[in-house]
Design a protein around this motif. Structure first.
Motif, mmCIF file in Angstrom:
data_model
loop_
_atom_site.group_PDB
_atom_site.id
_atom_site.type_symbol
_atom_site.label_atom_id
_atom_site.label_comp_id
_atom_site.label_asym_id
_atom_site.label_seq_id
_atom_site.Cartn_x
_atom_site.Cartn_y
_atom_site.Cartn_z
ATOM 1 N N GLU A 3 -48.291 15.626 3.115
ATOM 2 C CA GLU A 3 -46.888 15.609 2.722
ATOM 3 C C GLU A 3 -46.022 14.904 3.755
ATOM 4 O O GLU A 3 -45.033 14.247 3.417
ATOM 5 C CB GLU A 3 -46.380 17.040 2.517
ATOM 6 C CG GLU A 3 -47.025 17.745 1.331
ATOM 7 C CD GLU A 3 -46.417 19.107 1.078
ATOM 8 O OE1 GLU A 3 -45.436 19.464 1.774
ATOM 9 O OE2 GLU A 3 -46.915 19.816 0.185
ATOM 10 N N LYS A 4 -46.398 15.033 5.036
ATOM 11 C CA LYS A 4 -45.567 14.447 6.088
ATOM 12 C C LYS A 4 -46.447 14.084 7.283
ATOM 13 O O LYS A 4 -47.200 14.914 7.779
ATOM 14 C CB LYS A 4 -44.474 15.436 6.511
ATOM 15 C CG LYS A 4 -43.441 14.854 7.458
ATOM 16 C CD LYS A 4 -42.385 15.918 7.818
ATOM 17 C CE LYS A 4 -41.520 16.289 6.615
ATOM 18 N NZ LYS A 4 -40.416 17.215 7.021
ATOM 19 N N ILE A 26 -45.601 9.216 1.369
ATOM 20 C CA ILE A 26 -45.666 10.288 2.362
ATOM 21 C C ILE A 26 -44.464 10.199 3.296
ATOM 22 O O ILE A 26 -44.139 9.112 3.799
ATOM 23 C CB ILE A 26 -46.973 10.199 3.181
ATOM 24 C CG1 ILE A 26 -48.182 10.294 2.250
ATOM 25 C CG2 ILE A 26 -47.021 11.283 4.248
ATOM 26 C CD1 ILE A 26 -49.502 10.010 2.942
ATOM 27 N N ASP A 76 -47.783 17.771 8.636
ATOM 28 C CA ASP A 76 -49.120 18.349 8.484
ATOM 29 C C ASP A 76 -50.226 17.410 8.948
ATOM 30 O O ASP A 76 -51.409 17.721 8.820
ATOM 31 C CB ASP A 76 -49.368 18.784 7.031
ATOM 32 C CG ASP A 76 -49.133 17.671 6.021
ATOM 33 O OD1 ASP A 76 -48.564 16.635 6.387
ATOM 34 O OD2 ASP A 76 -49.522 17.860 4.848
ATOM 35 N N SER A 316 -57.402 12.567 4.649
ATOM 36 C CA SER A 316 -56.970 13.591 3.694
ATOM 37 C C SER A 316 -58.135 14.168 2.902
ATOM 38 O O SER A 316 -57.949 15.085 2.098
ATOM 39 C CB SER A 316 -55.935 13.004 2.728
ATOM 40 O OG SER A 316 -56.550 12.112 1.813
#
Length: 453
Positions: A3-4, A26, A76, A316
């Protein structure tokens, strides 16, 4: 998907990471030192956090500050770029312990490849050809002489924890060995806090060839061709090109598949570069960089891949979205590292950029985070930006590079642009007839004497 992402770096690579993240949708967090508050990636990021004063040890190498920035912003994942903490296994472990993803390989692989002796052992076990040398660290002069006599002079004394040419000395004869050992150990201790050294056979006229790989940690790995990084000054790369003018297709396919197969066995995750010396048709492993490389754009130009996007996807948890058979490498690409240095003396030239005009046109790319009015601080590396050109053939790429260099204007500071304008007109460069010693010989022989000091 994340997400970040917090970008734990600065300069052009920080901006490059930001762009890749944005194209994946993102959010981004820029961290910066006090002198980098006006940096381009800071201006463009969704959020920014000041993590300390100018010295890197108090900011970009400050792990508690980076963790605090993640907590404050809810990031994250961290992308380390290159340099700073990008090959710090302890940092990767700490992030894992705090449930923050490290966009890079596992701490174990970083640690193995970060120790040059262990990296060489691992490479041999994986079937990667290595330079003849000591099996491990050298403990005393007597052992060093025995190993050197076994592999034959000249030999290279290298720091086990080394990089960037530091802790590296040549002993051409037995009489030189003791002094080379002492000098290398002293330099290694000062630079890395570790005076362990080992020996390798010194090659007289090698080229520096590196293989770009991608692995997903799930047993899949591919190679994406080679880069020729032989134009170097003091072991620092200056110009890179792909494909290498020194290799034929059989050679590049052979060494590429050796590297990809090794990374499948290792279950390596992320981007990495396996570096070799190449001489007389043979490849000799020297090290592996477990991160994105400064020169990655030329590989992107001939492959059509975005290596930063691939790094993020792999970290990821996504498997590689293509196989070796899917990759098609086309054309030729060249990169010049434009530094804020005098082009003849290489004296650093930090300061304010009064006028900035990057080149453009078909096949021209500039990766840079500077802009008109930006002040290059004296606290970090001197990279202004990277000029990358692409052509269908090597000659087309060289002509395009010549044109782009003539268009490139940076006023207010000294840069190495005149060096590249000189190099691109040199017959040896045009013919691809150079090795890792060529540039220093060119400079020592007055290649830049016409540039005023």
């Amino acid at each position: 998907m994340f997400e970040k992402i917090l970008i734990a770096n600065r300069g052009e690579i920080a901006l490059r990471i930001l762009r890749a993240a944005k194209e994946l949708g993102i959010a981004t967090v820029a961290v910066h030192s006090t002198v980098d508050a006006d940096a381009m990636h800071v201006k463009l990021a969704d959020e920014s956090v000041c993590i300390g004063p100018a010295p890197a040890k108090d900011s970009y190498l400050n792990i508690p500050a980076l963790l605090a920035a993640c907590e404050i912003t809810g990031a994250d994942a961290i992308h380390p770029g290159y340099g700073f903490l990008s090959e710090n296994a302890k940092f990767a472990e700490i992030l894992h312990d705090h449930d923050i993803a490290f966009i890079g390989p596992s701490p174990e692989h970083i640690r193995i490849m970060g120790d040059k002796i262990e990296a060489k052992r691992t490479a041999r076990a994986l079937g990667i050809p290595c330079v003849p040398g000591s099996e491990g660290g050298i403990t005393d002069d007597e052992e060093a002489m025995r190993v050197a006599n076994g592999i034959g002079f000249p030999v290279l004394v290298k720091a086990a924890a080394g990089g960037g040419g530091r802790g590296m000395k040549v002993a051409r004869t037995a009489a030189d060995l003791s002094d080379a050992l002492t000098s290398a150990r002293t330099e290694a201790k000062a630079a890395f806090g570790d005076d362990a050294v080992y020996l390798e056979k010194f090659l007289d006229t090698p080229r520096h060839i590196e293989i770009q790989i991608l692995g997903d940690g799930q047993g899949n790995a591919v190679h994406i061709g080679e880069r020729d990084c032989s134009l170097q000054r003091r072991h620092q790369k200056v110009l890179e090109e792909t494909p290498s003018p020194a290799l034929n297709q059989d050679e590049r396919s052979r060494i590429g598949e050796i590297c990809a197969a090794a990374m499948r066995k290792l279950r390596y995750s992320g981007a990495g570069t396996i570096e070799f010396l190449y001489e007389d048709g043979e490849f000799y492993f020297i090290e592996m960089n477990t991160r994105i490389q400064v020169e990655h754009p030329i590989t992107e130009m001939i492959s059509g891949l975005d290596l930063l996007v691939e790094q993020i996807k792999i970290a990821s948890g996504a498997p590689l979205g293509f196989t070796q058979a899917d990759l098609e490498l086309r054309g030729h690409a060249i990169e010049c590292r434009i530094n804020a240095e005098h082009p003849a003396t290489f004296r650093p030239s930090p300061g304010k950029i009064l006028y900035y005009h990057p080149p453009g046109g078909v096949g021209v790319r500039v990766d840079s985070a500077v802009y008109q009015g930006y002040t290059i601080p004296p606290n970090y590396d001197s990279l202004v930006g990277k000029l990358i050109v692409y052509g269908r053939t090597r000659n087309e790429a060289l002509m395009r590079l010549r044109r782009a260099l003539d268009e490139f204007i940076v006023d207010g500071i000294d840069t190495t642009l005149p060096l590249f304008r000189n190099l691109v007109r040199n017959s040896d460069i045009q013919d691809g007839a150079y090795d890792i010693h060529w540039l220093e010989a060119f400079l020592a022989n007055g290649g830049m004497d016409d540039v005023s000091s």
